[in-house]
Design a protein around this motif. Structure first.
Motif, PDB file in Angstrom:
ATOM      1  N   ASP A  59       0.813  -1.218   0.000  1.00  0.00           N
ATOM      2  CA  ASP A  59       0.000   0.000   0.000  1.00  0.00           C
ATOM      3  C   ASP A  59       0.845   1.266   0.000  1.00  0.00           C
ATOM      4  O   ASP A  59       0.339   2.355   0.203  1.00  0.00           O
ATOM      5  N   GLY A  60       2.156   1.135  -0.192  1.00  0.00           N
ATOM      6  CA  GLY A  60       3.038   2.294  -0.197  1.00  0.00           C
ATOM      7  C   GLY A  60       3.521   2.706   1.176  1.00  0.00           C
ATOM      8  O   GLY A  60       4.385   3.564   1.304  1.00  0.00           O
ATOM      9  N   ALA A  61       2.977   2.120   2.209  1.00  0.00           N
ATOM     10  CA  ALA A  61       3.411   2.407   3.584  1.00  0.00           C
ATOM     11  C   ALA A  61       4.118   1.175   4.136  1.00  0.00           C
ATOM     12  O   ALA A  61       4.046   0.099   3.559  1.00  0.00           O
ATOM     13  N   GLY A  62       4.794   1.334   5.228  1.00  0.00           N
ATOM     14  CA  GLY A  62       5.468   0.218   5.870  1.00  0.00           C
ATOM     15  C   GLY A  62       4.908  -0.020   7.253  1.00  0.00           C
ATOM     16  O   GLY A  62       3.866   0.523   7.629  1.00  0.00           O
ATOM     17  N   VAL A  63       5.613  -0.841   8.009  1.00  0.00           N
ATOM     18  CA  VAL A  63       5.257  -1.093   9.402  1.00  0.00           C
ATOM     19  C   VAL A  63       6.505  -0.936  10.272  1.00  0.00           C
ATOM     20  O   VAL A  63       7.625  -1.143   9.820  1.00  0.00           O
ATOM     21  N   VAL A  64       6.274  -0.558  11.515  1.00  0.00           N
ATOM     22  CA  VAL A  64       7.334  -0.450  12.519  1.00  0.00           C
ATOM     23  C   VAL A  64       6.929  -1.307  13.702  1.00  0.00           C
ATOM     24  O   VAL A  64       5.811  -1.181  14.211  1.00  0.00           O
ATOM     25  N   TYR A  78       8.606   2.389  28.098  1.00  0.00           N
ATOM     26  CA  TYR A  78       9.425   3.083  27.108  1.00  0.00           C
ATOM     27  C   TYR A  78       9.902   2.077  26.061  1.00  0.00           C
ATOM     28  O   TYR A  78       9.897   0.872  26.287  1.00  0.00           O
ATOM     29  N   VAL A  79      10.316   2.589  24.893  1.00  0.00           N
ATOM     30  CA  VAL A  79      10.749   1.745  23.792  1.00  0.00           C
ATOM     31  C   VAL A  79      12.187   1.293  24.024  1.00  0.00           C
ATOM     32  O   VAL A  79      13.086   2.112  24.175  1.00  0.00           O
ATOM     33  N   GLU A  80      12.396  -0.017  24.086  1.00  0.00           N
ATOM     34  CA  GLU A  80      13.725  -0.616  24.254  1.00  0.00           C
ATOM     35  C   GLU A  80      14.411  -0.826  22.911  1.00  0.00           C
ATOM     36  O   GLU A  80      15.616  -0.699  22.802  1.00  0.00           O
ATOM     37  N   ALA A  81      13.650  -1.234  21.895  1.00  0.00           N
ATOM     38  CA  ALA A  81      14.221  -1.536  20.582  1.00  0.00           C
ATOM     39  C   ALA A  81      13.113  -1.474  19.547  1.00  0.00           C
ATOM     40  O   ALA A  81      11.929  -1.560  19.884  1.00  0.00           O
ATOM     41  N   SER A  82      13.495  -1.329  18.281  1.00  0.00           N
ATOM     42  CA  SER A  82      12.493  -1.306  17.224  1.00  0.00           C
ATOM     43  C   SER A  82      13.113  -1.711  15.896  1.00  0.00           C
ATOM     44  O   SER A  82      14.332  -1.701  15.733  1.00  0.00           O
ATOM     45  N   GLY A  83      12.252  -2.077  14.980  1.00  0.00           N
ATOM     46  CA  GLY A  83      12.663  -2.410  13.627  1.00  0.00           C
ATOM     47  C   GLY A  83      11.515  -2.107  12.684  1.00  0.00           C
ATOM     48  O   GLY A  83      10.361  -2.052  13.095  1.00  0.00           O
ATOM     49  N   ASP A  84      11.844  -1.863  11.407  1.00  0.00           N
ATOM     50  CA  ASP A  84      10.794  -1.545  10.455  1.00  0.00           C
ATOM     51  C   ASP A  84      10.955  -2.366   9.187  1.00  0.00           C
ATOM     52  O   ASP A  84      11.990  -2.966   8.938  1.00  0.00           O
ATOM     53  N   ASP A  85       9.897  -2.389   8.389  1.00  0.00           N
ATOM     54  CA  ASP A  85       9.918  -3.097   7.124  1.00  0.00           C
ATOM     55  C   ASP A  85       8.948  -2.412   6.182  1.00  0.00           C
ATOM     56  O   ASP A  85       7.919  -1.894   6.598  1.00  0.00           O
ATOM     57  N   GLY A  86       9.306  -2.410   4.926  1.00  0.00           N
ATOM     58  CA  GLY A  86       8.452  -1.834   3.900  1.00  0.00           C
ATOM     59  C   GLY A  86       9.272  -1.463   2.691  1.00  0.00           C
ATOM     60  O   GLY A  86      10.396  -0.995   2.805  1.00  0.00           O
ATOM     61  N   GLY A  87       8.721  -1.695   1.520  1.00  0.00           N
ATOM     62  CA  GLY A  87       9.383  -1.287   0.301  1.00  0.00           C
ATOM     63  C   GLY A  87      10.462  -2.227  -0.214  1.00  0.00           C
ATOM     64  O   GLY A  87      11.141  -1.924  -1.178  1.00  0.00           O
ATOM     65  N   ASP A  88      10.633  -3.366   0.449  1.00  0.00           N
ATOM     66  CA  ASP A  88      11.623  -4.330  -0.027  1.00  0.00           C
ATOM     67  C   ASP A  88      11.074  -5.739   0.140  1.00  0.00           C
ATOM     68  O   ASP A  88      10.057  -5.952   0.784  1.00  0.00           O
ATOM     69  N   ASP A  89      11.764  -6.689  -0.468  1.00  0.00           N
ATOM     70  CA  ASP A  89      11.349  -8.082  -0.315  1.00  0.00           C
ATOM     71  C   ASP A  89      11.764  -8.611   1.054  1.00  0.00           C
ATOM     72  O   ASP A  89      12.781  -8.204   1.606  1.00  0.00           O
ATOM     73  N   THR A 111       2.827   2.783   9.086  1.00  0.00           N
ATOM     74  CA  THR A 111       3.399   4.108   8.826  1.00  0.00           C
ATOM     75  C   THR A 111       2.735   4.743   7.610  1.00  0.00           C
ATOM     76  O   THR A 111       3.384   5.054   6.616  1.00  0.00           O
ATOM     77  N   GLY A 112       1.444   4.943   7.710  1.00  0.00           N
ATOM     78  CA  GLY A 112       0.687   5.572   6.637  1.00  0.00           C
ATOM     79  C   GLY A 112       1.010   7.051   6.519  1.00  0.00           C
ATOM     80  O   GLY A 112       1.834   7.579   7.279  1.00  0.00           O
ATOM     81  N   PRO A 113       0.377   7.714   5.594  1.00  0.00           N
ATOM     82  CA  PRO A 113       0.662   9.127   5.348  1.00  0.00           C
ATOM     83  C   PRO A 113       0.492   9.984   6.605  1.00  0.00           C
ATOM     84  O   PRO A 113      -0.582  10.038   7.191  1.00  0.00           O
ATOM     85  N   GLY A 114       1.586  10.625   7.022  1.00  0.00           N
ATOM     86  CA  GLY A 114       1.527  11.608   8.091  1.00  0.00           C
ATOM     87  C   GLY A 114       1.659  11.124   9.525  1.00  0.00           C
ATOM     88  O   GLY A 114       1.876  11.929  10.415  1.00  0.00           O
ATOM     89  N   TYR A 115       1.536   9.830   9.770  1.00  0.00           N
ATOM     90  CA  TYR A 115       1.585   9.404  11.160  1.00  0.00           C
ATOM     91  C   TYR A 115       1.801   7.896  11.272  1.00  0.00           C
ATOM     92  O   TYR A 115       1.617   7.157  10.319  1.00  0.00           O
ATOM     93  N   ASP A 116       2.184   7.471  12.470  1.00  0.00           N
ATOM     94  CA  ASP A 116       2.260   6.046  12.792  1.00  0.00           C
ATOM     95  C   ASP A 116       0.998   5.685  13.571  1.00  0.00           C
ATOM     96  O   ASP A 116       0.690   6.318  14.580  1.00  0.00           O
TER      97      ASP A 116
END
Length: 127
Positions: A59-64, A78-89, A111-116
């Motif tokens: 859909d053109g957006a990714g996820v975190v 609080y956030v200890e760690a994070s990772g994201d994916d989108g736009g690649d295989d 991670t759609g347009p303008g916000y998470d």
């Protein structure tokens, strides 16, 4: 057979205390945990304490995927760690040692347009 009022109150107090203690304790991980929607998913892989984040919708957006933590000593999440994916295989991964020093929780964001936007949340867990 009648039970005295004092004994009934004692049994009720013990049951209530047990319910509070056991409901407040985070579940032990010891198994893989997956959360997600049609937009993406996040998986905790217990063998090696690895987290996998996958964007599953073109859909053109990714996820975190964020790993949140709250210590037994007190304080805020609080956030200890994070990772994201989108736009690649394929999916992306990150490692983080999950210990028995507090509660962990996975949260997945789109991670759609303008916000998470939070789209999924796991139960709390630890080792």
């Amino acid at each position: 057979m009648s039970i005295s009022l004092g004994r009934r109150l004692g049994i009720t107090a013990i049951a209530a205390t047990s319910a509070v203690i056991f409901s407040a304790t985070p579940a032990l991980a010891h198994t893989n945990i997956t959360i997600g929607t049609d937009q993406g998913r996040m998986t905790f892989i217990d063998d090696g304490d690895v987290f996998e984040v996958c964007d599953t919708k073109a859909d053109g957006a990714g996820v975190v995927g964020k790993l949140w933590f709250n210590s037994y000593i007190g304080g805020d999440w609080y956030v200890e760690a994070s990772g994201d994916d989108g736009g690649d295989d394929g999916c992306d991964k990150f490692a983080h040692n999950v210990e028995d020093t507090g509660e962990f929780q996975m949260r997945l964001y789109w991670t759609g347009p303008g916000y998470d936007k939070e789209i999924a949340r796991s139960r709390t867990f630890n080792e």
